[in-house]
Design a protein around this motif. Structure first.
Motif, mmCIF file in Angstrom:
data_model
loop_
_atom_site.group_PDB
_atom_site.id
_atom_site.type_symbol
_atom_site.label_atom_id
_atom_site.label_comp_id
_atom_site.label_asym_id
_atom_site.label_seq_id
_atom_site.Cartn_x
_atom_site.Cartn_y
_atom_site.Cartn_z
ATOM 1 N N MET A 165 -14.102 -6.208 -4.668
ATOM 2 C CA MET A 165 -13.111 -5.306 -4.087
ATOM 3 C C MET A 165 -12.142 -6.102 -3.224
ATOM 4 N N ASN A 166 -10.846 -5.786 -3.335
ATOM 5 C CA ASN A 166 -9.845 -6.477 -2.549
ATOM 6 C C ASN A 166 -9.969 -6.129 -1.073
ATOM 7 N N LEU A 167 -9.610 -7.086 -0.224
ATOM 8 C CA LEU A 167 -9.644 -6.890 1.222
ATOM 9 C C LEU A 167 -8.216 -6.818 1.729
ATOM 10 N N HIS A 168 -7.915 -5.747 2.460
ATOM 11 C CA HIS A 168 -6.611 -5.607 3.105
ATOM 12 C C HIS A 168 -6.757 -6.013 4.567
ATOM 13 N N GLY B 164 -10.243 -6.260 8.616
ATOM 14 C CA GLY B 164 -10.389 -6.340 7.173
ATOM 15 C C GLY B 164 -10.903 -5.022 6.630
ATOM 16 N N GLU B 165 -10.139 -4.395 5.752
ATOM 17 C CA GLU B 165 -10.494 -3.090 5.218
ATOM 18 C C GLU B 165 -10.644 -3.164 3.709
ATOM 19 N N ALA B 166 -11.749 -2.618 3.226
ATOM 20 C CA ALA B 166 -11.991 -2.482 1.790
ATOM 21 C C ALA B 166 -11.897 -1.002 1.476
ATOM 22 N N GLY B 167 -10.824 -0.587 0.842
ATOM 23 C CA GLY B 167 -10.569 0.830 0.695
ATOM 24 C C GLY B 167 -10.323 1.433 2.064
ATOM 25 N N GLN B 168 -11.074 2.470 2.412
ATOM 26 C CA GLN B 168 -10.942 3.113 3.711
ATOM 27 C C GLN B 168 -11.956 2.595 4.730
#
Length: 218
Positions: free
Chosen positions: A1-4, A64-68
């Motif tokens: 999963m991408n990290l924002h 760092g957020e993965a999805g919500q």
């Protein structure tokens, strides 16, 4: 999963403190320097204090957020620029939260102070990934933007860790051990590490690789 990855604001502090308390629940340094009585609540309050008084106003906190879901936090603080009156407030408040371990915390801090860099640098004060998300590469991905900023500003990055697996993790990101300190009275061994600007490693181009342990020291 991408990290924002995004910068935290003061409104983010409660959630960030909660996540850091989870990540550091069994960390050797905080187990040694923070009272076992109500340890989780004390740890949460200490992170809240540092984030709200020091890191968000005068440094940078990367979320760092993965999805919500908030999965990790990186706390960056410059070696200069935090007013003395801020430290004068934070020190006594932190000592009170440390409880019966306040003397041990002060002794540990005194043992490390003279070993820290004198030249301008950036401190990675905390890197924490929530427990159920550790080992998935989020830590390295979360650090990448901060390391890039340090390179652009030509600043070395300093950190201290009391967990030996973290030493291997940080070495892969270009950090080198400058000293190893055994804290007095049976305290945890602590590794002092420095990364010079412009250091490149294989992990900088593969920050999302699976299997890297991502929690760190404060």
């Amino acid at each position: 999963m991408n990290l924002h990855v995004r910068a935290a604001a003061l409104d983010d502090v409660p959630a960030a403190a909660e996540a850091l308390a989870d990540a550091f629940a069994e960390y050797p340094w905080t187990r040694w320097t923070v009272d076992a009585d109500g340890h989780g609540d004390r740890l949460r309050a200490l992170h809240h204090l540092y984030l709200s008084a020091v890191a968000v106003p005068f440094g940078r906190v990367d979320l760092g957020e993965a999805g919500q879901e908030l999965v990790g936090i990186a706390v960056w603080v410059p070696s200069t620029g935090v007013p003395d009156e801020v430290w004068a407030h934070v020190g006594p408040a932190a000592a009170e939260l440390a409880g019966h371990r306040a003397a041990a915390a002060a002794e540990a801090e005194e043992r490390l102070t003279d070993r820290r860099p004198r030249k301008p640098h950036l401190t990675l004060a905390s890197l924490g990934v929530v427990q159920h998300r550790q080992g998935r590469g989020f830590g390295a991905a979360l650090l990448a933007p901060g390391l890039d900023r340090a390179d652009q500003d030509e600043l070395p990055v300093w950190l201290e860790t009391s967990a030996e697996p973290n030493v291997r993790f940080y070495r892969r990101l270009g950090f080198a051990v400058t000293d190893v300190v055994d804290l007095p009275r049976g305290g945890p061994r602590t590794w002092l590490m420095l990364r010079e600007p412009g250091t490149t490693t294989a992990d900088r181009t593969a920050t999302a690789a699976v299997g890297r342990r991502a929690e760190s020291a404060p």
